[in-house]
Design a protein around this motif. Structure first.
Motif, PDB file in Angstrom:
ATOM      1  N   GLU A  54       0.668  -1.016   0.120  1.00 20.62           N
ATOM      2  CA  GLU A  54       0.373   0.336  -0.214  1.00 20.62           C
ATOM      3  C   GLU A  54       0.746   0.896  -0.123  1.00 20.62           C
ATOM      4  O   GLU A  54       0.526   2.553  -0.801  1.00 20.62           O
ATOM      5  N   ALA A  55       2.017   1.338   1.282  1.00 20.01           N
ATOM      6  CA  ALA A  55       3.019   2.391   0.727  1.00 20.01           C
ATOM      7  C   ALA A  55       3.702   2.464  -0.429  1.00 20.01           C
ATOM      8  O   ALA A  55       3.759   3.462  -0.958  1.00 20.01           O
ATOM      9  N   ASP A  56       4.054   1.281  -1.465  1.00 25.20           N
ATOM     10  CA  ASP A  56       4.136   1.605  -3.216  1.00 25.20           C
ATOM     11  C   ASP A  56       3.004   1.923  -3.764  1.00 25.20           C
ATOM     12  O   ASP A  56       3.192   3.119  -4.431  1.00 25.20           O
ATOM     13  N   GLY A  57       1.987   2.084  -3.474  1.00 21.92           N
ATOM     14  CA  GLY A  57       0.757   2.194  -4.181  1.00 21.92           C
ATOM     15  C   GLY A  57       0.375   4.430  -3.328  1.00 21.92           C
ATOM     16  O   GLY A  57      -0.192   5.127  -4.355  1.00 21.92           O
ATOM     17  N   PHE A  58       0.426   4.382  -2.448  1.00 23.36           N
ATOM     18  CA  PHE A  58       0.299   5.604  -1.924  1.00 23.36           C
ATOM     19  C   PHE A  58       1.517   7.025  -3.111  1.00 23.36           C
ATOM     20  O   PHE A  58       1.359   7.934  -3.257  1.00 23.36           O
ATOM     21  N   GLY A  59       2.924   6.042  -2.756  1.00 21.59           N
ATOM     22  CA  GLY A  59       3.752   5.931  -3.782  1.00 21.59           C
ATOM     23  C   GLY A  59       3.677   6.654  -4.997  1.00 21.59           C
ATOM     24  O   GLY A  59       3.751   8.094  -5.226  1.00 21.59           O
ATOM     25  N   GLY A  60       2.943   6.339  -5.736  1.00 25.97           N
ATOM     26  CA  GLY A  60       2.968   5.664  -7.132  1.00 25.97           C
ATOM     27  C   GLY A  60       1.863   6.648  -7.453  1.00 25.97           C
ATOM     28  O   GLY A  60       1.990   7.893  -8.061  1.00 25.97           O
ATOM     29  N   TYR A  61       0.611   7.015  -6.486  1.00 22.23           N
ATOM     30  CA  TYR A  61      -0.470   8.039  -6.541  1.00 22.23           C
ATOM     31  C   TYR A  61       0.242   9.322  -6.453  1.00 22.23           C
ATOM     32  O   TYR A  61       0.184  10.494  -7.042  1.00 22.23           O
ATOM     33  N   PHE A  62       1.772   9.418  -5.603  1.00 21.97           N
ATOM     34  CA  PHE A  62       1.717  10.780  -4.843  1.00 21.97           C
ATOM     35  C   PHE A  62       2.456  11.610  -6.441  1.00 21.97           C
ATOM     36  O   PHE A  62       2.557  12.623  -6.061  1.00 21.97           O
ATOM     37  N   ILE A  63       3.384  10.520  -6.894  1.00 24.37           N
ATOM     38  CA  ILE A  63       3.876  10.751  -8.401  1.00 24.37           C
ATOM     39  C   ILE A  63       2.837  10.789  -8.929  1.00 24.37           C
ATOM     40  O   ILE A  63       3.516  12.125  -9.843  1.00 24.37           O
ATOM     41  N   ARG A  64       1.727  10.544  -9.656  1.00 30.91           N
ATOM     42  CA  ARG A  64       0.759  10.624 -10.015  1.00 30.91           C
ATOM     43  C   ARG A  64       0.419  12.575 -10.116  1.00 30.91           C
ATOM     44  O   ARG A  64       0.107  12.611 -10.976  1.00 30.91           O
ATOM     45  N   ARG A  65      -0.188  12.611  -9.158  1.00 30.53           N
ATOM     46  CA  ARG A  65      -0.820  14.052  -9.053  1.00 30.53           C
ATOM     47  C   ARG A  65      -0.123  14.564  -8.544  1.00 30.53           C
ATOM     48  O   ARG A  65      -0.629  16.118  -8.202  1.00 30.53           O
ATOM     49  N   THR A  66       1.503  15.162  -8.156  1.00 28.34           N
ATOM     50  CA  THR A  66       2.573  16.261  -7.606  1.00 28.34           C
ATOM     51  C   THR A  66       3.378  15.934  -8.572  1.00 28.34           C
ATOM     52  O   THR A  66       3.854  17.288  -8.566  1.00 28.34           O
ATOM     53  N   TYR A  67       4.143  15.023  -9.440  1.00 30.37           N
ATOM     54  CA  TYR A  67       5.339  15.430  -9.514  1.00 30.37           C
ATOM     55  C   TYR A  67       5.308  15.181 -11.217  1.00 30.37           C
ATOM     56  O   TYR A  67       6.121  15.387 -11.930  1.00 30.37           O
ATOM     57  N   THR A  68       4.881  14.050 -11.982  1.00 33.23           N
ATOM     58  CA  THR A  68       4.841  13.998 -13.513  1.00 33.23           C
ATOM     59  C   THR A  68       3.684  12.815 -13.670  1.00 33.23           C
ATOM     60  O   THR A  68       2.918  12.287 -12.877  1.00 33.23           O
ATOM     61  N   SER A  69       3.138  13.573 -15.305  1.00 36.42           N
ATOM     62  CA  SER A  69       1.865  12.793 -15.532  1.00 36.42           C
ATOM     63  C   SER A  69       2.491  12.036 -16.897  1.00 36.42           C
ATOM     64  O   SER A  69       1.910  11.158 -17.987  1.00 36.42           O
TER      65      SER A  69
END
Length: 284
Positions: A160-175
């Motif tokens: 889940e922490a990996d999932g949260f990490g992917g979610y954060f990257i998509r929403r704040t860092y890059t599309s």
């Protein structure tokens, strides 16, 4: 003789310069978590560890690690992740020196990063640092809400922490998926065997990808992300079960549900290893 004395003097100056640099970057225990004198004294039984080891006997509390600009970037991403997940102030402590290949998130509300881990992540680019910062902050989410993670298998916390990490990257860092997937190249090198607490490299890739896809068109409360993540991951990704009709969770919009359903077969193939690391990088 004069030449020998000159060489000795130069060596002494060099040693003093190194010592001063370390001392200038060496914090007192007053600036360490809970007044702990050395990172090596940290217990790991109340922490989620990015790797499985604690910090070595030669580690020390530092004002910056690797270099000042890299530390500044880490602090920025750490604080952004804290804000994004609604965590408020989460103290960040830095462990310098040898034996520091780890990052730990503690149940009493702080995160510790080691210099060797940060240096290794930097080899994969700043996006890898941002991803690990989000992963560690996700553990703070889990510590503060005892309903998260709602999954109950051995790898649930880390996946889940990996999932949260992917979610954060998509929403704040890059599309851009290729940039995002590059961040995960670092993390998957630290995966464990099947059935381990961190999950296999393939399982971790699939969890990261699912989190990223959940962020494509939506934002969620932490609890709703948890519900959605485990609904799709546990029943249709991890166990490899596909259905023609999937019931939409109440915690996700119809369009986003359809978006995830369209990628379920792909996610299963990632989790099983059928989609290789190279193919993973080149997904749309």
């Amino acid at each position: 003789m004069k030449k020998i004395k000159f060489i000795i003097a130069l060596l002494c100056i060099s040693i003093l310069a190194v010592q001063c640099t370390k001392e200038d970057n060496n914090l007192t225990s007053d600036n360490a978590p809970m007044g702990i004198n050395s990172p090596s004294m940290l217990e790991i039984n109340n922490a989620e560890c990015y790797t499985v080891d604690g910090f070595g006997p030669n580690s020390y509390w530092a004002d910056y690690i690797v270099n000042q600009s890299t530390t500044n970037f880490l602090k920025t991403e750490h604080n952004e992740a804290a804000s994004f997940f609604g965590m408020g102030n989460v103290p960040l402590y830095l462990a310098g020196g040898d034996g520091t290949f780890n990052a730990l998130s503690y149940s009493n509300g702080y995160v510790v990063w080691g210099e060797e881990l940060l240096a290794s992540a930097l080899n994969y680019g700043n996006v890898a640092i941002a991803y690990v910062a989000a992963h560690e902050m996700a553990h703070q989410v889990q510590f503060r809400d005892n309903t998260i993670p709602s999954g109950n298998h051995v790898s649930a916390t880390e996946l889940e922490a990996d999932g949260f990490g992917g979610y954060f990257i998509r929403r704040t860092y890059t599309s851009d998926w290729n940039t995002a997937a590059g961040a995960y190249n670092f993390s998957q090198t630290l995966a464990g065997p099947n059935g381990s607490s961190h999950g296999t490299a393939a399982q971790r890739r699939s969890a990261f990808r699912l989190g990223y896809l959940l962020g494509d068109n939506g934002t969620y409360s932490n609890r709703n992300f948890d519900t959605n993540f485990f609904y799709y991951y546990d029943y249709y990704v991890k166990d490899g079960r596909l259905k023609l009709e999937l019931v939409k969770p109440a915690t996700i919009e119809q369009s986003q549900h359809e978006h995830i359903v369209a990628h379920l077969e792909e996610l299963q193939k990632i989790a099983s290893g059928e989609i290789s690391e190279e193919e993973f990088l080149n997904l749309n």
